[in-house]
Design a protein around this motif. Structure first.
Motif, PDB file in Angstrom:
ATOM      1  N   ALA A   1       1.236   4.012  -2.821  1.00 29.24           N
ATOM      2  CA  ALA A   1       0.150   4.946  -3.093  1.00 29.24           C
ATOM      3  C   ALA A   1       0.320   6.228  -2.306  1.00 29.24           C
ATOM      4  N   TYR A   2       1.211   6.227  -1.345  1.00 35.30           N
ATOM      5  CA  TYR A   2       1.348   7.381  -0.481  1.00 35.30           C
ATOM      6  C   TYR A   2       2.509   8.266  -0.886  1.00 35.30           C
TER       7      TYR A   2
ATOM      8  N   PHE B   1      -7.078   4.608 -13.256  1.00 39.06           N
ATOM      9  CA  PHE B   1      -6.517   4.412 -11.926  1.00 39.06           C
ATOM     10  C   PHE B   1      -5.016   4.158 -12.006  1.00 39.06           C
TER      11      PHE B   1
ATOM     12  N   ASP C   1       2.429  10.676  -2.446  1.00 40.00           N
ATOM     13  CA  ASP C   1       1.925  12.018  -2.255  1.00 40.00           C
ATOM     14  C   ASP C   1       2.678  12.650  -1.081  1.00 40.00           C
TER      15      ASP C   1
ATOM     16  N   ILE D   1       0.832  -1.196   0.000  1.00 37.25           N
ATOM     17  CA  ILE D   1       0.000   0.000   0.000  1.00 37.25           C
ATOM     18  C   ILE D   1       0.869   1.248   0.000  1.00 37.25           C
TER      19      ILE D   1
ATOM     20  N   LEU E   1      -3.118   7.289 -12.841  1.00 37.55           N
ATOM     21  CA  LEU E   1      -3.043   8.159 -11.666  1.00 37.55           C
ATOM     22  C   LEU E   1      -1.925   7.721 -10.729  1.00 37.55           C
ATOM     23  N   ILE E   2      -1.871   6.428 -10.456  1.00 38.10           N
ATOM     24  CA  ILE E   2      -0.843   5.921  -9.541  1.00 38.10           C
ATOM     25  C   ILE E   2       0.546   6.119 -10.153  1.00 38.10           C
TER      26      ILE E   2
ATOM     27  N   GLU F   1       2.265  15.220   0.637  1.00 40.18           N
ATOM     28  CA  GLU F   1       1.556  15.877   1.724  1.00 40.18           C
ATOM     29  C   GLU F   1       1.198  14.936   2.859  1.00 40.18           C
ATOM     30  N   VAL F   2       0.914  13.720   2.497  1.00 38.55           N
ATOM     31  CA  VAL F   2       0.526  12.775   3.534  1.00 38.55           C
ATOM     32  C   VAL F   2       1.466  11.590   3.494  1.00 38.55           C
ATOM     33  N   PRO F   3       2.669  11.737   4.015  1.00 44.37           N
ATOM     34  CA  PRO F   3       3.549  10.585   4.030  1.00 44.37           C
ATOM     35  C   PRO F   3       2.995   9.565   5.010  1.00 44.37           C
ATOM     36  N   MET F   4       3.027   8.330   4.612  1.00 41.91           N
ATOM     37  CA  MET F   4       2.411   7.331   5.468  1.00 41.91           C
ATOM     38  C   MET F   4       3.363   7.004   6.603  1.00 41.91           C
ATOM     39  N   ASP F   5       2.794   6.874   7.748  1.00 44.73           N
ATOM     40  CA  ASP F   5       3.604   6.678   8.926  1.00 44.73           C
ATOM     41  C   ASP F   5       3.756   5.190   9.186  1.00 44.73           C
ATOM     42  N   MET F   6       4.683   4.587   8.501  1.00 43.72           N
ATOM     43  CA  MET F   6       4.822   3.137   8.638  1.00 43.72           C
ATOM     44  C   MET F   6       5.408   2.776   9.994  1.00 43.72           C
TER      45      MET F   6
ATOM     46  N   TYR G   1       2.488  -2.644  -7.056  1.00 46.68           N
ATOM     47  CA  TYR G   1       1.184  -2.394  -6.451  1.00 46.68           C
ATOM     48  C   TYR G   1       0.077  -2.524  -7.489  1.00 46.68           C
TER      49      TYR G   1
END
Lengths: 479, 324
Positions: free
Chosen positions: A122-123, A356, A125, A119, A359-360, A127-132, A401
């Motif tokens: 997909a992050y 989709f 982006d 997943i 976009l990714i 602005e919202v880095p995923m907090d793994m 992904y």
């Protein structure tokens, strides 16, 4: 002396469990054991299946036993996983027992690990880095090792008094919210979701597997005539049902499985390649980039049924496609060949699935550091080399992904067929030549046993495919 | 003419003074090379644009054809020579469709189902994501892991048993009322593990200091959640709402299953669209003009939604990576 910093290793939570259970540190060996377990289970299952006709009684006795064993070992495995996390589990017996359940639970674990890593792309982006790192369960702390003898660095003699692990590594926690430690309110917040998930997600999973082993389950009364493997042999065309009312047992092997696999094998590579090329092209242009990006996203925000109907108008025998290409082919009408009917279906699925992916890919491309391209420019690398040596490797997490999600999606094709053909194929219900596995499931929902068997079949295929793909591409994904 | 000199070998010796470094394009002036580069770049750009635009036309064509066909007479649609613009613009197709196709009823059903299931999903998702993201209690990680695992299970596994469950609640079958149908279409979708996961990741990024400060100020978890967390994660919530709405608008299978055999007035928009054949009673042919007009009616609301919320949709899809 002692290593003061605990080395945090990025290990998925289950690999250590499997290894400890099997008493082997080697990952490869654990894999081999897992495969061995799968083979054993398959052999038992296959053996039982081969007894289908004459020895149904034995199957009836063995099936619940077999299922019970698998369930119990699965539960034990789960318990070990959840509660004995940091301790070493010494028993070889545990390892042996879990062999049986590994093929089920192991698959789910692999997927769970896979998903949590997949997943991430997909992050990209910013602005919202995923907090793994936030999900602590994904990190396993390794115990520091102590070596007996003289430690030159700190000028002390080390003597190991006990090799027992400290129950908890020493930590400075700052202000501790003691009241939150065993907070029953947390469960209150979770209550609605837990109720809904267990009623509509977890119970159905167990129940569907159970129903797939029951003979002629009645969904109104919930009654059934014993346990059997016949549902699986029925959908695989090995046995017929006693009142032969139609030839449905043939359709699964004749149409549903081949159609599903054809769609998967054809649409996934085409749409992924096309999406990649479009994304690279879109990324390289300056003017109208946003507008074109929006245009390429349009098929995503459409009703699948509605656009399927539009495609069926376009591919009508007197429709625009035949007119443009000057042909007179029956694409989807009743007289259409099965092979030609695949063409509009594939085109529709590709058309519907590329937005989709674009976009990714685009969000991945925009996250690639421009320095690589500058360096390539200085070396005057040709364009195709830049694409294959820089873009594709740096995009590999997104590609992985996309591949996994689109493989799973392609296995579940249904709406496109309903939209395009208004039925299971060109020739109506009597000869459902465009039927897929999912279509078969929904078509037979009035006979839950058979539909469940088909659903379990699909579940196993998807699990296996995803695990395989993840294992295969683990090495291919760079960084 | 090319000359190759091994500079490593030359290094220690006295270099010959008559070396000429020559390039492939040494016969051209720097100006010529620059223009050549420029020309090739322009050509590549033009080719890229042609490629992109051609594909864009392919992408847009079905929409164009849908609109065009919806404005044609049936004779023109069936004619051997296809026209790319209707000879006579038949707005009456839409009038006919609005009379025959129960657009209003389907629309109402869809919107009711979308609103109630979205509201339910939002509430359960916010509560659970807050519990997973900020609260501390025993067994949290275990439950979260189990939740994550359920994401790997294909929905088709659930449909059969959910059908049975919903039937045992008496929501489908004979004597189904519209409220039963709504309940059957809404309740199973009141939770989504994926949205919980998405929101939890978002909530986890909110600094703990805010939580502790709220605690010091004597705020309860409940008011902290609604006063601080929810406003902070509202972009994600908007994405979830839009995706959920699109999901309901496009959902076909489950509504079809639970409303099959009862009143067609209970159906959602996709089912209504596929169910209404628009067959000419005399000839038995499908009247594509009417059919496409209905299709346009179904497609337009989504497009409007997309136009207004483009940013949220594209961001949400990129983040969530799922449809519905």
């Amino acid at each position: 002396m002692e290593k003061t910093e605990n080395q945090k290793t990025l290990r998925p939570p289950f690999s250590f469990l499997l290894r400890d259970l099997l008493k082997c540190e080697d990952k490869k060996k654990a894999c081999i054991y897992t495969i061995l377990g799968m083979v054993i289970v398959l052999l038992i299952g296959g053996g039982l299946l081969s007894l289908r006709d004459d020895l149904d009684r034995i199957v009836n006795i063995l099936a619940p036993l077999f299922m019970g064993l698998v369930t119990i070992t699965g539960l034990v495995n789960l318990a070990v996983l959840l509660f004995v996390r940091s301790k070493r589990w010494p028993s070889l017996l545990m390892g042996f027992l879990s062999l049986l359940s590994l093929n089920i639970t192991g698959g789910i674990y692999t997927l769970a690990i896979g998903k949590s890593e997949i997943i991430r792309p997909a992050y990209t982006d910013r602005e919202v880095p995923m907090d793994m790192s936030a999900s602590t369960s994904l990190f396993v702390e390794e115990r520091p090792t102590y070596q007996e003898g003289y430690d030159k660095e700190n000028n002390v003699v080390v003597r190991v008094v006990s090799k027992k692990a400290k129950t908890k590594p020493y930590q400075v926690r700052g202000i501790e919210d003691v009241s939150a430690k065993n907070n029953w309110k947390g469960w209150l917040y979770l209550a609605p979701v837990i109720i809904l998930v267990s009623v509509f997600l977890i119970y159905p999973l167990v129940s569907t597997i159970f129903i797939s082993f029951t003979s002629s389950y009645n969904y109104q009364t919930g009654s059934f005539d014993g346990l059997t493997f016949r549902n699986f042999t029925f959908i695989l065309g090995l046995t017929t049902k006693s009142p032969i009312n139609d030839a449905r047992e043939v359709f699964f092997t004749k149409y549903a499985i081949p159609n599903t696999f054809i769609l998967v094998i054809v649409t996934v590579p085409i749409s992924t390649m096309l999406a990649l090329i479009i994304a690279v092209a879109l990324n390289s242009i300056k003017w109208f980039q946003k507008a074109l990006q929006t245009i390429f996203f349009l098929p995503y925000v459409t009703n699948g049924i509605a656009v399927g109907m539009v495609f069926s108008v376009m591919f009508d025998q007197s429709g625009v496609i035949n007119y443009i290409f000057g042909t007179n082919i029956a694409w989807i009408s009743a007289t259409a060949q099965r092979a030609t009917a695949f063409i509009p279906l594939v085109i529709y699925i590709v058309w519907n699935s590329i937005p989709f992916k674009i976009l990714i890919f685009l969000s991945g491309l925009q996250g690639i550091d421009k320095q690589y391209y500058h360096a390539a420019q200085i070396d005057s690398a040709p364009r195709h080399k830049v694409l294959w040596r820089i873009t594709v490797p740096l995009l590999s997490p997104q590609i992985l992904y996309i591949l996994i999600t689109s493989f799973i999606g392609a296995f579940k094709e249904y709406t496109s067929i309903v939209g395009l053909f208004n039925g299971p194929g060109t020739a109506g219900k009597s000869d459902p030549n465009m039927e897929t596995i999912v279509y078969y499931i929904y078509d037979n929902i009035s006979e839950p046993s058979i539909a469940s068997a088909a659903a379990v079949f699909l579940f196993v295929i998807i699990l296996a495919f995803t695990a395989l793909q993840f294992a295969a591409s683990k090495k291919r994904v760079h960084y | 003419m090319k000359k190759y000199i091994d500079f490593h070998a030359v290094k220690d010796q006295t270099a010959p003074s008559n070396i000429v470094l020559s390039l492939d394009e040494s016969d051209k002036s720097a100006e010529a090379i620059r223009t050549g580069d420029k020309v090739s770049r322009i050509i590549i750009t033009i080719l890229t644009y042609i490629f992109i635009l051609a594909l864009a036309v392919v992408i847009v064509f079905p929409f164009y054809w849908m609109i065009i066909t919806s404005l044609k007479q049936n004779e023109e649609i069936q004619a051997s020579t296809q026209t790319f613009f209707p000879n006579i613009v038949m707005w009456s197709n839409y009038v006919h469709v609005l009379q025959v196709f129960k657009f209003g009823i389907y629309m109402r059903n869809t919107i009711v189902v979308a609103i109630i299931s979205t509201a339910g999903t939002l509430i359960t998702t916010i509560l659970a994501a807050f519990a997973f993201g900020k609260m501390r209690f025993k067994g949290k990680e275990a439950v979260f892991l189990i939740f994550l695992m359920t994401m790997m299970i294909p929905g088709e596994m659930m449909v059969i048993t959910n059908y049975i469950t919903v039937a045992s609640f008496g929501w489908i079958g004979s004597g189904q009322t519209i409220y039963d149908a709504y309940a059957a279409m809404i309740v199973p979708f009141w939770t989504s593990v994926f949205y919980i996961y998405l929101l939890r990741q978002n909530i986890k990024q909110i600094p703990n200091e805010l939580y502790l400060a709220a605690k010091v100020d004597g705020k309860s978890d409940w008011s902290f959640l609604w006063k601080v967390i929810v406003p902070l994660v509202s972009p994600t919530l908007i994405s979830i709402v839009i995706l959920k709405f699109m999901g309901t608008w496009n959902s076909y299978v489950w509504p079809q299953l639970v409303t099959a055999g009862s009143d067609s007035n209970f159906q959602l928009i996709s089912n209504g669209l596929r169910g209404s054949g628009f067959v000419d009673p005399d000839s038995g042919n499908v009247e594509y003009g009417y059919q496409m007009a209905a299709t346009v009616l179904v497609t337009v609301p989504l497009f409007l939604l997309f136009i207004f919320f483009r940013k949220y949709i594209m961001k949400g899809v990129g983040r969530a990576g799922i449809k519905g």
